[in-house]
Structures are given as structure tokens and as C-alpha cells.
Scaffold this motif. Structure first.
Motif, short mmCIF file in Angstrom:
data_model
loop_
_atom_site.label_atom_id
_atom_site.label_comp_id
_atom_site.label_asym_id
_atom_site.label_seq_id
_atom_site.Cartn_x
_atom_site.Cartn_y
_atom_site.Cartn_z
N SER A 216 -1.37 29.29 26.45
CA SER A 216 -2.56 30.23 26.61
C SER A 216 -3.41 30.46 25.18
CB SER A 216 -2.33 31.42 27.15
OG SER A 216 -3.37 32.33 27.40
N ALA A 217 -2.52 30.85 24.25
CA ALA A 217 -2.96 31.18 22.84
C ALA A 217 -3.53 30.24 21.80
CB ALA A 217 -1.92 32.18 22.07
N SER A 218 -3.09 29.14 22.06
CA SER A 218 -3.54 28.02 21.08
C SER A 218 -4.21 26.66 21.76
CB SER A 218 -2.49 27.54 20.20
OG SER A 218 -1.40 26.92 21.06
N GLY A 219 -3.95 26.72 23.18
CA GLY A 219 -4.25 25.35 23.90
C GLY A 219 -5.40 25.27 24.82
N THR A 220 -5.91 26.51 25.42
CA THR A 220 -6.92 26.44 26.48
C THR A 220 -8.37 26.73 25.90
OG1 THR A 220 -6.50 29.14 26.55
CG2 THR A 220 -5.13 27.68 27.81
N GLY A 221 -8.71 26.67 24.63
CA GLY A 221 -9.92 26.54 24.32
C GLY A 221 -10.85 25.64 24.98
N TYR A 222 -10.40 24.47 24.80
CA TYR A 222 -11.11 23.48 25.69
C TYR A 222 -11.62 23.71 27.18
CZ TYR A 222 -7.61 22.06 28.88
OH TYR A 222 -6.67 22.06 29.89
N ALA A 223 -10.53 24.33 27.80
CA ALA A 223 -10.86 24.52 29.17
C ALA A 223 -11.95 25.85 29.20
CB ALA A 223 -9.68 25.22 30.07
N MET A 224 -11.90 26.78 28.43
CA MET A 224 -12.95 27.98 28.46
C MET A 224 -14.11 27.15 28.33
SD MET A 224 -11.17 30.53 29.55
CE MET A 224 -10.40 29.19 30.51
#
Length: 379
Positions: free
Chosen positions: A233-241
Motif C-alpha cells: 500500500s505504501a510503495s506499490g499502489t500509486g498506479y491504481a490510484m
């Protein structure tokens, strides 16, 4: 419903344009010593792009893809492309295989033969499956969707209609990533039609907050699930947002720059599976990226995130259909069976020693075996 045979044949002009664009890429800088921490490294993407331009054989991939019977049809106002591989075994169970993002039908090319014709691969013909392998609306050769409201619930309804049109009133379903979510939607919406679902991801079974740890028989396993989820959640979900909120803005870069499309997808193939080495053949990776590029579906594929009707993190409805979960340790989440049983009818739970998010590409033999055993058990 009219079903039309389909054959992939990318115009030579599109191939030439791709190579020209790759040759003219304007490469960004990268601070020294950052490696993969800030995203896909320039040297990595540059080398992969050069191979895409000068060494990768798209025509060979076309031949590979066209070896399977393909079709298109119109469902609910949008085009749907699919493979339909009928087993030579008359008692074969019909199963829908659904890919995710940033995947495509390429995810399943290595498993189709052994699943549909196990006799030819030294297996038991009683395990045979007949496969329907669609490109999600908005993805690949289905092409862009005409409206923005194609979420997993609507995709599930379209796929149920597709299976009806092919004569399969009852069938099984499998998927990972969006394919897992769509398979579960099918089970929730059409429980009387689903024999069972097999998934490699079950978001509701991942520990999200310390409150989820209460009552677990193995709190240490729960803590590992929580820590893994928090790290992602902290480092890998930016693409999804980004894809869930502003996919149109993102699309200008991905739609115009093949290097941008390559970096956006290649980084996920690494970070969703194994963060220290590449375990997926680069020709498979580039076949996947090429499909997004040639079909111009960077934008419409991202819109699926924006059309998640229930919203991110919403409590899932109960799934009453027999469900198998295949757990691969390098995937983005660590599901817990006790949590899964609160929302799903879990009848099979298999934990594998290797593999990540793209099981069909990373560990095809493990996936083939688990699918055979699960669907055979439902007969």
C-alpha cells in the motif's frame, strides 16, 4: 448474438511506426543509486526497448496467438474478443479464463494446450477442460469500450452472456488480478450457473488493519499478511490510484510513447511478482505490451479501475459458489484462509513454494495441476 471469426494481423505500417517511435525516444534522467526504488530504471527500460525495436519478433507472436481459434462478438454495446478452444474430450468441463491488468490473453498461452488436451501432454483425459479466454472489454483485441462505466460487475454480466451464447449454461471460472474479481462477480451474480471458481488472488482474505487479526488461530501469519499489505500500500499502489482517478491524463503519455507504455507495464511485471529478478520471459512480456500498444487500449484498460462500482475496500458480498484459492508467495498480497472463509465458500486452498502475480507465465505447471484437480473434484 453474432459471433465472427477473428485473426490477428497488425499492419506493417504499425510495426514500422513502433520502431520509429522507439528509436526517437527521449529518455529521462535518473539519480544515481536509486535502482528500482523510484520506478523502472532507465538502463533497464532502454535495453528492453532496444530489444523490442530490433530483436523482438511480433510476427512470430501473431502466429502463436493465431494458432488458437479466436472470435469477436458484440455484447451490451461493446466488442468482445475471445479464444474458444474446445477440448477433444466430449465430457470436458467448460471454464472461463480471465486475465487482469497489465495482463492479457498472453497469460494463458502456455496452459491452454495441457488443459484442453491433457492426453497429448501425458495427463488424464478425464481432467480435460474446454476453455473460453476473453480479452476484457477495453483490453487488447476487444478494443476500447465506448462508455466509461465498464466495471467488473458489468464485465461479469457480459461474460455470462458470452457463455450462454456459446451454449454453456453451467461453467467454471478462473482468474488472477481483475480476472479473480470478475470470476468472483460471476459467482455472486450467477451462483446457479457457476460450477466453481478458481482464483490466485482474493483481496477480502488479506489482513488490512490490526482489527482483522482478532480471532485468527495463527496471529503471526496474520501479522505477515498485514505487513506485506502495508508495504504494498505504501510503495506499490500509486498506479491504481492514478488509473482510478485520472486515467485520461495518464493516457496521453502511454498512448503516444511506446517507451512509456513499456515502462508502465514492465515495472509491474517485476514488482507484482519478484522484486529482485525477472522471472517472466521477455518475449512474453513484450507480446503483452505490444497488444496494449497495437490495440490502443492503455486508456480504456485503465478505466476499469475508475469503474469499480462498490469502491476500493468495500465489504464484499457473500460468494456461495465452491471456491479454490491458489496462493503464490511472491504475489502482492498474502491471503489468510480464515478470512477467506468469512466471505467465500472455500473448498480448496493450495500454497505453492514459488511464483507471483502472473501464475500462468511464472509457474504454468503448478497452475495447470491445480486447475485440473479442482475442476475434476466438482464433477
Amino acid at each position: 448474438m453474432t459471433i465472427t471469426p477473428f485473426r490477428i494481423d497488425v499492419p506493417q505500417a504499425a510495426l514500422d511506426d513502433l520502431r520509429t517511435r522507439l528509436a526517437n525516444t527521449r529518455w529521462p534522467d535518473q539519480p544515481a543509486g536509486t535502482g528500482w526504488r523510484l520506478g523502472a530504471p532507465v538502463d533497464y527500460v532502454r535495453e528492453l526497448a532496444e530489444y523490442w525495436r530490433t530483436g523482438f519478433d511480433w510476427r512470430a507472436q501473431e502466429t502463436r496467438l493465431n494458432a488458437f481459434p479466436q472470435f469477436t462478438t458484440t455484447i451490451d454495446g461493446t466488442n468482445v474478443h475471445f479464444l474458444h478452444v474446445v477440448s477433444p474430450e466430449p465430457a470436458a468441463t467448460p471454464v472461463l479464463l480471465t486475465h487482469g491488468w497489465p495482463g492479457s490473453i498472453v497469460e494463458f498461452l502456455d496452459v491452454i494446450g495441457p488443459l484442453t488436451d491433457p492426453r497429448a501432454y501425458g495427463g488424464d483425459p478425464a481432467d480435460a477442460l474446454t476453455l473460453v479466454v476473453p480479452s476484457i472489454p477495453g483490453y487488447g483485441f476487444s478494443g476500447p469500450t465506448p462508455t466509461p462505466d465498464w466495471g467488473p460487475d458489468r464485465v461479469a454480466r457480459a461474460f455470462a452472456s458470452l457463455m450462454t451464447s456459446l451454449g454453456y449454461e453451467r461453467f467454471g471460472a478462473h482468474g488472477g488480478d481483475w480476472g479473480a474479481i470478475i470470476s468472483r462477480e460471476l459467482a455472486v451474480q450467477f451462483p446457479e450457473r457457476l460450477l466453481g471458481i478458481h482464483v490466485t488472488m482474493l483481496a477480502s482474505a488479506v489482513v488490512r488493519t490490526p482489527a482483522d487479526l482478532e480471532g485468527l488461530s495463527d496471529p503471526e501469519l496474520g501479522k505477515r499478511s498485514l505487513e506485506k499489505g502495508q508495504a504494498f500500500s505504501a510503495s506499490g499502489t500509486g498506479y491504481a490510484m492514478i488509473q482510478a482517478t485520472k486515467p485520461q491524463t495518464l493516457a496521453y503519455g502511454l498512448h503516444d510513447s511506446p517507451a512509456g507504455q513499456l515502462a508502465w507495464i514492465a515495472e509491474k511485471f517485476r514488482s507484482f511478482s519478484n522484486t529482485t529478478e525477472d522471472l517472466i520471459d521477455r518475449d512474453d512480456l513484450l507480446a503483452d505490451v505490444s497488444i496494449y500498444w497495437f490495440t490502443e487500449t492503455a486508456n480504456s484498460s485503465a478505466r476499469l479501475y475508475a469503474a469499480l462500482t462498490a469502491g476500493w475496500g468495500a465489504p464484499p458480498p457473500r460468494n456461495p459458489v465452491p471456491t479454490a484459492v491458489a496462493v503464490f508467495p511472491d504475489d502482492i498480497g498474502l491471503p489468510i484462509r480464515e478470512l477467506a472463509e468469512r466471505t467465500d465458500e472455500i473448498v480448496r486452498w493450495t500454497e505453492f513454494p514459488r511464483g507471483g502475480h502472473f501464475a500462468g507465465l511464472e509457474e504454468p505447471d503448478a497452475l495447470i495441476g491445480d486447475l485440473r484437480e479442482f475442476f475434476s473434484s466438482l464433477r
